[in-house]
Design a protein around this motif. Structure first.
Motif, PDB file in Angstrom:
ATOM      1  N   LEU A 148       0.868  -1.182   0.000  1.00 21.16           N
ATOM      2  CA  LEU A 148       0.000   0.000   0.000  1.00 21.16           C
ATOM      3  C   LEU A 148       0.899   1.225   0.000  1.00 21.16           C
ATOM      4  CD1 LEU A 148      -3.032   0.820   0.192  1.00 21.16           C
ATOM      5  CD2 LEU A 148      -2.616   1.157   2.631  1.00 21.16           C
ATOM      6  N   VAL A 149       0.700   2.133  -0.974  1.00 24.36           N
ATOM      7  CA  VAL A 149       1.568   3.303  -1.106  1.00 24.36           C
ATOM      8  C   VAL A 149       0.752   4.576  -1.137  1.00 24.36           C
ATOM      9  CG1 VAL A 149       3.366   2.012  -2.328  1.00 24.36           C
ATOM     10  CG2 VAL A 149       1.634   3.219  -3.641  1.00 24.36           C
ATOM     11  N   ARG A 150       1.407   5.665  -0.725  1.00 30.40           N
ATOM     12  CA  ARG A 150       0.817   7.010  -0.791  1.00 30.40           C
ATOM     13  C   ARG A 150       1.602   7.785  -1.836  1.00 30.40           C
ATOM     14  NH1 ARG A 150       1.943   8.663   4.136  1.00 30.40           N
ATOM     15  NH2 ARG A 150       3.850   9.652   3.434  1.00 30.40           N
ATOM     16  N   LEU A 151       0.914   8.336  -2.820  1.00 26.96           N
ATOM     17  CA  LEU A 151       1.569   9.072  -3.897  1.00 26.96           C
ATOM     18  C   LEU A 151       2.240  10.325  -3.364  1.00 26.96           C
ATOM     19  CD1 LEU A 151      -1.086   8.786  -6.720  1.00 26.96           C
ATOM     20  CD2 LEU A 151       1.117   7.664  -6.599  1.00 26.96           C
ATOM     21  N   GLU A 152       3.342  10.692  -4.003  1.00 29.90           N
ATOM     22  CA  GLU A 152       4.078  11.895  -3.634  1.00 29.90           C
ATOM     23  C   GLU A 152       3.675  13.023  -4.554  1.00 29.90           C
ATOM     24  OE1 GLU A 152       8.168  10.879  -3.847  1.00 29.90           O
ATOM     25  OE2 GLU A 152       8.009   9.426  -2.234  1.00 29.90           O
ATOM     26  N   GLY A 153       3.337  14.168  -3.997  1.00 30.14           N
ATOM     27  CA  GLY A 153       2.978  15.334  -4.791  1.00 30.14           C
ATOM     28  C   GLY A 153       1.610  15.189  -5.432  1.00 30.14           C
TER      29      GLY A 153
ATOM     30  N   LEU B  79       9.132   2.987  -6.983  1.00 34.42           N
ATOM     31  CA  LEU B  79       8.863   3.469  -8.336  1.00 34.42           C
ATOM     32  C   LEU B  79       7.947   2.463  -9.015  1.00 34.42           C
ATOM     33  CD1 LEU B  79       9.696   5.664 -10.454  1.00 34.42           C
ATOM     34  CD2 LEU B  79      11.467   4.052 -11.190  1.00 34.42           C
ATOM     35  N   PHE B  80       6.826   2.945  -9.566  1.00 34.72           N
ATOM     36  CA  PHE B  80       5.855   2.046 -10.191  1.00 34.72           C
ATOM     37  C   PHE B  80       5.181   2.737 -11.370  1.00 34.72           C
ATOM     38  CE2 PHE B  80       3.334   4.655  -7.489  1.00 34.72           C
ATOM     39  CZ  PHE B  80       2.072   4.702  -8.041  1.00 34.72           C
TER      40      PHE B  80
ATOM     41  N   ARG C 181      -2.599   0.357 -11.632  1.00 28.88           N
ATOM     42  CA  ARG C 181      -2.773   0.518 -10.198  1.00 28.88           C
ATOM     43  C   ARG C 181      -4.231   0.371  -9.797  1.00 28.88           C
ATOM     44  NH1 ARG C 181      -1.914   6.983  -9.349  1.00 28.88           N
ATOM     45  NH2 ARG C 181      -3.831   7.658 -10.329  1.00 28.88           N
ATOM     46  N   SER C 182      -4.413   0.057  -8.524  1.00 28.05           N
ATOM     47  CA  SER C 182      -5.737  -0.008  -7.919  1.00 28.05           C
ATOM     48  C   SER C 182      -5.768   1.021  -6.801  1.00 28.05           C
ATOM     49  CB  SER C 182      -6.001  -1.402  -7.341  1.00 28.05           C
ATOM     50  OG  SER C 182      -5.941  -2.369  -8.349  1.00 28.05           O
ATOM     51  N   GLU C 183      -6.711   1.932  -6.843  1.00 25.25           N
ATOM     52  CA  GLU C 183      -6.796   2.983  -5.838  1.00 25.25           C
ATOM     53  C   GLU C 183      -7.785   2.616  -4.748  1.00 25.25           C
ATOM     54  OE1 GLU C 183      -7.741   6.653  -7.763  1.00 25.25           O
ATOM     55  OE2 GLU C 183      -5.921   6.653  -8.956  1.00 25.25           O
ATOM     56  N   VAL C 184      -7.506   3.110  -3.539  1.00 23.70           N
ATOM     57  CA  VAL C 184      -8.385   2.885  -2.406  1.00 23.70           C
ATOM     58  C   VAL C 184      -8.357   4.144  -1.538  1.00 23.70           C
ATOM     59  CG1 VAL C 184      -6.586   1.815  -0.991  1.00 23.70           C
ATOM     60  CG2 VAL C 184      -8.961   1.304  -0.531  1.00 23.70           C
TER      61      VAL C 184
ATOM     62  N   VAL D  18      -2.691   3.785  -3.133  1.00 27.89           N
ATOM     63  CA  VAL D  18      -2.608   2.882  -4.277  1.00 27.89           C
ATOM     64  C   VAL D  18      -2.166   1.522  -3.749  1.00 27.89           C
ATOM     65  CG1 VAL D  18      -1.445   2.416  -6.463  1.00 27.89           C
ATOM     66  CG2 VAL D  18      -2.066   4.756  -5.864  1.00 27.89           C
ATOM     67  N   LEU D  19      -2.832   0.471  -4.222  1.00 29.22           N
ATOM     68  CA  LEU D  19      -2.502  -0.893  -3.834  1.00 29.22           C
ATOM     69  C   LEU D  19      -1.781  -1.569  -4.993  1.00 29.22           C
ATOM     70  CD1 LEU D  19      -2.818  -3.013  -1.600  1.00 29.22           C
ATOM     71  CD2 LEU D  19      -4.920  -3.738  -2.733  1.00 29.22           C
ATOM     72  N   LEU D  20      -0.576  -2.079  -4.738  1.00 28.19           N
ATOM     73  CA  LEU D  20       0.249  -2.709  -5.764  1.00 28.19           C
ATOM     74  C   LEU D  20       0.646  -4.113  -5.329  1.00 28.19           C
ATOM     75  CD1 LEU D  20       2.810   0.213  -6.146  1.00 28.19           C
ATOM     76  CD2 LEU D  20       0.945  -0.287  -7.718  1.00 28.19           C
ATOM     77  N   ARG D  21       1.091  -4.915  -6.282  1.00 30.36           N
ATOM     78  CA  ARG D  21       1.765  -6.175  -5.974  1.00 30.36           C
ATOM     79  C   ARG D  21       3.257  -5.866  -5.969  1.00 30.36           C
ATOM     80  NH1 ARG D  21      -1.340 -11.196  -8.443  1.00 30.36           N
ATOM     81  NH2 ARG D  21      -0.073 -12.122  -6.816  1.00 30.36           N
ATOM     82  N   GLU D  22       4.018  -6.611  -5.194  1.00 28.12           N
ATOM     83  CA  GLU D  22       5.454  -6.354  -5.123  1.00 28.12           C
ATOM     84  C   GLU D  22       6.100  -6.454  -6.505  1.00 28.12           C
ATOM     85  OE1 GLU D  22       9.334  -7.584  -2.493  1.00 28.12           O
ATOM     86  OE2 GLU D  22       7.763  -9.074  -2.773  1.00 28.12           O
ATOM     87  N   ARG D  23       5.639  -7.368  -7.333  1.00 31.69           N
ATOM     88  CA  ARG D  23       6.248  -7.531  -8.662  1.00 31.69           C
ATOM     89  C   ARG D  23       5.981  -6.341  -9.584  1.00 31.69           C
ATOM     90  NH1 ARG D  23       2.237 -12.236 -10.744  1.00 31.69           N
ATOM     91  NH2 ARG D  23       0.519 -10.891 -11.342  1.00 31.69           N
ATOM     92  N   ASP D  24       5.008  -5.478  -9.253  1.00 26.52           N
ATOM     93  CA  ASP D  24       4.712  -4.294 -10.059  1.00 26.52           C
ATOM     94  C   ASP D  24       5.581  -3.101  -9.680  1.00 26.52           C
ATOM     95  OD1 ASP D  24       2.771  -5.696 -11.447  1.00 26.52           O
ATOM     96  OD2 ASP D  24       1.196  -5.135 -10.023  1.00 26.52           O
TER      97      ASP D  24
END
Length: 112
Positions: free
Chosen positions: A21-26, A71-72, A77-80, A88-94
């Motif tokens: 689970l990531v938070r976008l920058e900017g 970096l992705f 991406r899937s947003e939540v 954004v929810l990602l898989r590690e391979r992405d």
């Protein structure tokens, strides 16, 4: 104990498998060039990768820890939304790259 919705470390979820689970920058809108020229969000550009901060990782994630910059591809991406914030929810391979102090300069990384 209730979770504080203002901090990422207290998100009321448990990620499964290899999810990150990531938070976008900017802001995702307009950008500025290195010369200071404003580039509108509607400008046609080639495929551009984005940086984000990992705020949660699943139990099978091997190369990313909470707080790492990743970096992705923002197209895949899937947003939540949690507590009014977008994630954004990602898989590690992405994830294409990880930027962190603990990353060694001479290693090739887990994935080539």
């Amino acid at each position: 104990m209730t979770a504080d919705p203002t901090t990422d470390s207290s998100l009321p979820i448990r990620l499964l498998h290899d999810r990150v689970l990531v938070r976008l920058e900017g802001a995702e809108g307009e950008r500025r060039s290195t010369a200071g020229i404003v580039i509108p969000a509607t400008a046609a550009m080639g495929r551009r990768l984005a940086w984000a901060t990992a705020v949660g990782v699943g139990p099978h994630v091997r190369s990313i820890v909470t707080g790492d910059r990743v970096l992705f591809d923002p197209e895949d991406r899937s947003e939540v939304e949690l507590h009014g914030r977008e994630y954004v929810l990602l898989r590690e391979r992405d994830v294409h790259a990880v930027a962190a102090q603990r990353v060694e300069n001479d290693g090739t990384g887990l994935y080539l």
